[in-house]
Design an enzyme around this catalytic site. Structure first.
Site, PDB file in Angstrom:
ATOM      1  CE  LYS A   1      -3.888  -0.039   2.206  1.00  0.00           C
ATOM      2  NZ  LYS A   1      -4.512  -0.497   3.420  1.00  0.00           N
TER       3      LYS A   1
ATOM      4  NE  ARG B   1      -6.519   3.835   4.628  1.00  0.00           N
ATOM      5  CZ  ARG B   1      -7.783   3.677   4.243  1.00  0.00           C
ATOM      6  NH1 ARG B   1      -8.247   2.491   3.999  1.00  0.00           N
ATOM      7  NH2 ARG B   1      -8.563   4.714   4.080  1.00  0.00           N
TER       8      ARG B   1
ATOM      9  N   GLY C   1      -7.926  -7.150   3.963  1.00  0.00           N
ATOM     10  CA  GLY C   1      -8.804  -7.199   5.131  1.00  0.00           C
ATOM     11  C   GLY C   1      -8.283  -8.004   6.307  1.00  0.00           C
TER      12      GLY C   1
ATOM     13  CG  MET D   1      -2.657  -7.556   9.122  1.00  0.00           C
ATOM     14  SD  MET D   1      -0.976  -7.144   8.772  1.00  0.00           S
ATOM     15  CE  MET D   1      -1.070  -6.669   7.077  1.00  0.00           C
TER      16      MET D   1
ATOM     17  NE  ARG E   1      -5.970  -4.552  -2.821  1.00  0.00           N
ATOM     18  CZ  ARG E   1      -6.542  -4.697  -1.649  1.00  0.00           C
ATOM     19  NH1 ARG E   1      -5.814  -4.737  -0.571  1.00  0.00           N
ATOM     20  NH2 ARG E   1      -7.828  -4.835  -1.532  1.00  0.00           N
TER      21      ARG E   1
ATOM     22  CG  HIS F   1     -13.637 -10.680   3.417  1.00  0.00           C
ATOM     23  ND1 HIS F   1     -14.018 -11.957   3.753  1.00  0.00           N
ATOM     24  CD2 HIS F   1     -12.311 -10.602   3.629  1.00  0.00           C
ATOM     25  CE1 HIS F   1     -12.960 -12.608   4.167  1.00  0.00           C
ATOM     26  NE2 HIS F   1     -11.910 -11.814   4.105  1.00  0.00           N
TER      27      HIS F   1
ATOM     28  CB  SER G   1      10.343 -43.109 -16.000  1.00  0.00           C
ATOM     29  OG  SER G   1       9.240 -42.361 -15.558  1.00  0.00           O
TER      30      SER G   1
ATOM     31  CB  CYS H   1       5.813 -41.597 -14.636  1.00  0.00           C
ATOM     32  SG  CYS H   1       6.586 -42.996 -13.836  1.00  0.00           S
TER      33      CYS H   1
ATOM     34  CE1 TYR I   1       8.286 -39.005 -19.307  1.00  0.00           C
ATOM     35  CE2 TYR I   1      10.314 -39.228 -20.585  1.00  0.00           C
ATOM     36  CZ  TYR I   1       9.343 -39.783 -19.766  1.00  0.00           C
ATOM     37  OH  TYR I   1       9.426 -41.089 -19.392  1.00  0.00           O
TER      38      TYR I   1
END
Ligand code: PEP
Ligand code: MG
Length: 916
Positions: free
Chosen positions: A27, A97, A106, A108, A357, A479, A803, A870, A890
């Site tokens: 902020k 704030r 919201g 804090m 933000r 919220h 693998s 895998c 992969y």
């Protein structure tokens, strides 16, 4: 020079900027940036996050320099505003704030209107000639101070906030709906009643000295860094707990000074769909928290957003302010090169920006914004790829209600009400009315829908545990909407028709009653709320790609999805394969972009139809001949499976693993089932029982399984190799290319692999000769026990590919049984012994360390050794990143995780490119 702990902003110039998030919090840094951009921001100053760290390390004390620096900044602020803090004639009021480096909406605390007392309120009243306004500010301040600084909160989860309780009584007494309808005398009375409430419950007198108020609020904000909801939020969002919050102290501007005032929140693009339109809500004559807390349902910001012709948008009520706001929106969206979430206040016809933000968004919006910003020339393709959270991608694949079932629900009058469509998707569950119940019910396996008047940050664990969230109040930026969206929850808010009775655990819509435990279905895409359960069906992307029931040209979501994943494919180095055992699974995976099969678990095929009979016959056979006879029955069936897969894969690699699980898994264990099977198989029940007992192992996961089976019963490996090679030859003869990769499981010693490789090669040679077809097959191994990894150089002499079976490798490296981990793992996670479940997310240090050794040693012997993974980790983004870094070829994962793995692989490639 003393260390600088306080950063000033105001008058078009700020000490800080957007890059200083760690020091000034998000902020503070963004307020500084907006100030420097010439955007109107009320002046003020930020106390750095370093103080928060100091505060916790020094027994909640501040460094001695802080007091002087705060007082200097306050003086500067007074001069800039032409007002004085605590001056009874011309008081300066401030907001206090929190603001951490990572946004924690919201979580804090905030205190507004600070500086008011019994004297300054009179000054404010004289200045504004508005008694009502002055006492409205004062009563809000006393309540906020009482709650945030003095800690006066509801005692029981079903209780209302004690300050709200008093004001609600007052509204009832006056028979009015909104606080704004209460006259000044009532507000004055409220101030006194609040003060009495504080004295009675907290045994302190509400402080009249503004400096005492200021330090109290600063302490409360730092203290709120460690409140339970902030801790819970950080846990859920992986935010480190040692970063601390900054405190922003800013001159107050008022949105509640009359009809030419207001306050609002907005997004520079639509946070639910991602559309490039200004999106937001506002309230006339209100203060900021009224919008976010959902106390009044706000109005849409512009005409485009209106659904109800009776509401008035800001574009209509204050066209000039709206135009100004539009310009700010474009400036911020382009300057930050991302969608912004903004807060503003209008005081007597002047616009003030309070915050900007990066905006939280749904998976849909995330995709669309990223893709659009590339199209608009704002960001690069790499940036777009990094912007989309691979987990959010799952939201695009989330189910929707079956439209026919939904129509029927409407016909049957199951539609209960309609709210705002804050979080898309379809959810069905049983109603609970508070967050702790949601958690508790979910723990016992229930699907729940959390229903609240509005949610507050305390509710986040319960929200997390729910399928969907429904609130009676609040708007798209309340919220519930914000947090629900971020969590990817289905969410309907502002459903005004609901009358909720927390104490009776029920809600009413007209004369209909819904009780705790009743089923409810939420359509977060339309905002509809239904009673009962409605079946769900695949998402739009799946409807185009998998079900082929929707025209791709008609689905914007599908087009954005294809475009972004196309860019991902251009930049990733890792291949993305899939784990699949059936042709239909393979088709799904291919539709999602899989480039090969990394694991076919052949044992899964043994459970199809009546094959299990032949498998059991094989297990029960007394000798090799008997086993061979049973295996001969399985051969054609396995062959057909493989042919099906080869045909679908059309020459892409297909990794088929020889039998892996312990044989007892194929036999029944309960007496009555053994009895039944004995009758079916015409064998004596005692003999069957004896066989079951003989196969019993104390620890089957470390017992007679994997290559150990093939070594003791080579005829099993031989049958499987024959089925694979015959299928390959036959499909090749059909003109379809084939690339079988035969994989031997659980190898810890090169001799094991040599043994099995010989069986496979002998069979392969014979089959290819018989068919007169040459197939380019390979034989490789899984690396899934530590000895296999440590001797990878020897194993690579025989293996043509590796693998990583990280499920077993995790089991064996940790020494934890995969099957029993659930007994203690939750306690480990709760006690933070481990940060995460290593079966879900790869342990890069331990298991990963062994993988690195295996890669190095394997490639030292065979430089072109193909290596993949895998285990389940192959579809988990942070594990995919690790696989990229250690140079795997992969990753292979379940079909539905293929898109996530493609994106994660692209992000891994971009991350390493940016590091070089
Ligand atoms: C593994 O162990 O990671 C693996 C893929 O094999 P399975 O889960 O079948 O043991
Ligand atoms: Mg395994």
């Amino acid at each position: 020079m003393a260390h600088k702990y306080v950063y000033f902003f105001g008058g078009g110039k700020a000490d800080g900027n957007a890059q200083m998030k760690n020091l000034l919090g998000g902020k503070g840094a963004n307020i500084a940036e907006m100030t420097n951009l010439g955007i109107p921001v009320p002046p003020g100053f930020t106390i750095t996050t370093e103080i928060c760290t100091y505060y916790y390390q020094n027994n909640q004390q501040y460094p001695p320099e802080l007091k002087g620096q705060v007082e200097d900044a306050l003086r500067r602020l007074e001069e800039m505003m032409g007002r004085k803090f605590g001056d009874p004639d011309n008081p300066l009021l401030v907001s206090v704030r929190s603001g951490a480096a990572s946004s924690m909406p919201g979580m804090m605390d905030t205190v507004l209107n600070l500086g008011l007392n019994d004297q300054t309120v009179l000054g404010l009243m004289k200045e504004t000639r508005d008694e009502r306004f002055a006492y409205d500010c004062y009563r809000r301040f006393v309540a906020m101070y009482g709650d945030v600084v003095l800690g006066l909160k509801p005692v029981h989860k079903d209780e209302m906030d004690p300050f709200d309780q008093i004001i609600e009584e007052m509204r009832k007494r006056r028979k009015v709906e909104f606080d704004s309808e209460l006259p000044a005398s009532d507000l004055k009375e409220l101030v006194e009643r609040y003060k009495t409430l504080i004295r009675a419950h907290k045994d302190v007198v509400f402080p009249q000295d503004p400096m005492e108020q200021l330090w109290g609020a600063i302490g409360a904000v730092f203290g709120s860094w460690n409140n339970p909801r902030a801790i819970a939020y950080r846990e859920l969002n992986n935010i480190p707990s040692d970063m601390g919050t900054a405190v922003n102290i800013q001159a107050m501007v008022f949105g509640n000074m009359g009809e030419d005032c207001g306050t609002g929140v907005g997004f520079t693009r639509n946070p639910a769909t991602g559309e490039n339109v200004f999106y937001g809500e506002y309230l006339i004559n209100a203060q900021g928290e009224d919008v976010v807390a959902g106390i009044r349902t706000p109005q849409p910001i512009n005409k485009a957003q209106k659904t109800d012709p009776n509401t008035l948008s800001l574009e209509e009520t204050m066209p000039e302010i709206y135009q100004q706001l539009e310009r700010v929106r474009t400036t911020l969206d382009r300057h930050y090169r991302d969608m912004q979430d903004i807060e503003f206040t209008i005081q007597k016809g002047k616009l003030w920006m309070l915050q900007t933000r990066t905006g939280k968004r749904t998976g849909f919006a995330s995709f669309k914004i990223a893709v659009d910003m590339v199209r608009e020339g704002i960001i690069s393709k790499d940036e777009a790829l990094m912007r989309v959270d691979p987990d959010q991608l799952n939201q695009l694949l989330r189910p929707i209600f079956d439209p026919r079932a939904k129509e029927e629900a409407v016909r049957n009058k199951a539609l209960l009400a309609k709210g705002l469509n804050a979080g898309p998707g379809a959810a069905t569950g049983r109603v609970v009315f508070n967050a702790p119940d949601a958690e508790e019910w979910a723990k016992r396996g229930e699907k729940v829908i959390l229903v609240r008047l509005e949610t507050s940050p305390e509710d986040i664990r319960g929200m997390h545990a729910s399928q969907g969230i429904l609130t009676a109040r609040g708007g798209m930026t309340s919220h519930a909407a914000l947090v629900g969206r971020q969590m990817g929850k289905v969410c309907v808010v502002g459903c005004n028709a609901l009358e909720i009775e927390y104490r009776n655990h029920r809600m009413m819509v007209g004369d209909r009653i819904v009780r705790e435990g009743d089923w409810l279905s939420l359509d977060g895409t339309t905002g509809e709320v239904f009673v009962g359960q409605i079946p769900t069906q695949p998402s739009e992307v799946l409807s185009v790609i998998i079900d082929k029931k929707m025209d791709s040209a008609k689905s914007q979501v599908y087009q954005d999805y294809m475009e972004l994943l196309g860019w991902a494919d251009e930049c990733r180095r890792l291949g993305v394969w899939t784990n699949a055992d059936q042709p239909n699974q393979v088709e799904v995976a291919l539709a999602f972009g899989a480039e090969g099969i990394g694991l076919t678990r052949t044992e899964h095929m043994f459970f199809e139809g009546n094959r299990i009979d032949a498998v059991r016959e094989m297990i029960l056979a007394d000798d090799v001949e008997g086993r061979k006879r049973a295996l001969a029955k399985l051969l054609p069936m396995q062959k057909e499976d493989f042919k099906g897969i080869f045909r679908v894969m059309k020459g892409k690699p297909v990794t088929i693993r020889t039998l892996d699980p312990p044989l007892h898994e194929f036999l029944p264990h309960e007496d009555k089932d053994i009895q039944k099977l004995a009758t079916e198989m015409l064998v004596h029940v005692e003999r069957l029982k004896a066989k079951v007992e003989s196969l019993h192992e104390a620890n089957p996961m470390l017992g007679h399984r994997g290559c150990r089976l093939g070594i003791v019963y080579p005829e099993i490996t031989a049958m499987q190799a024959q089925a694979i090679m015959e299928a390959a030859c036959e499909v090749k003869k059909e003109g379809v290319d084939v690339q079988p990769e035969i994989m031997i499981p659980l190898v810890g010693h090169v001799s094991e692999l040599k043994n099995q490789r010989k069986v496979v090669d002998d069979v392969a040679r014979e089959v290819m000769e018989r068919y007169g077809v040459s197939v380019n097959y390979r034989v490789g191994t899984m690396i899934e026990v530590p000895r296999g990894a440590l001797t990878a150089d020897e194993i690579a002499e025989v293996a043509e590919f590796f693998s990583f079976g990280t499920n077993d490798l995790t089991q064996t490296v940790f020494g934890i049984s995969r099957d029993d981990a659930g007994k203690f793992l939750p306690d480990y996670l709760d006690a933070r012994i481990w940060e995460y479940d290593p079966f879900e997310k790869l342990d890069q240090v331990g298991v990963g360390g062994l993988m690195e050794i295996a890669v190095k040693k394997g490639r030292a012997t065979r430089p072109d050794l193909k290596i993949g993974i895998c285990g389940e980790h192959g579809g988990e983004p942070s594990s995919v990143d690790f696989c990229h870094r250690i140079g795997l070829d992969y990753v292979s994962c379940s079909p539905y995780r293929v898109p996530v793995a493609r994106l994660a692989a692209a992000q891994a490639a971009i991350r390493s490119k940016n590091k070089c």
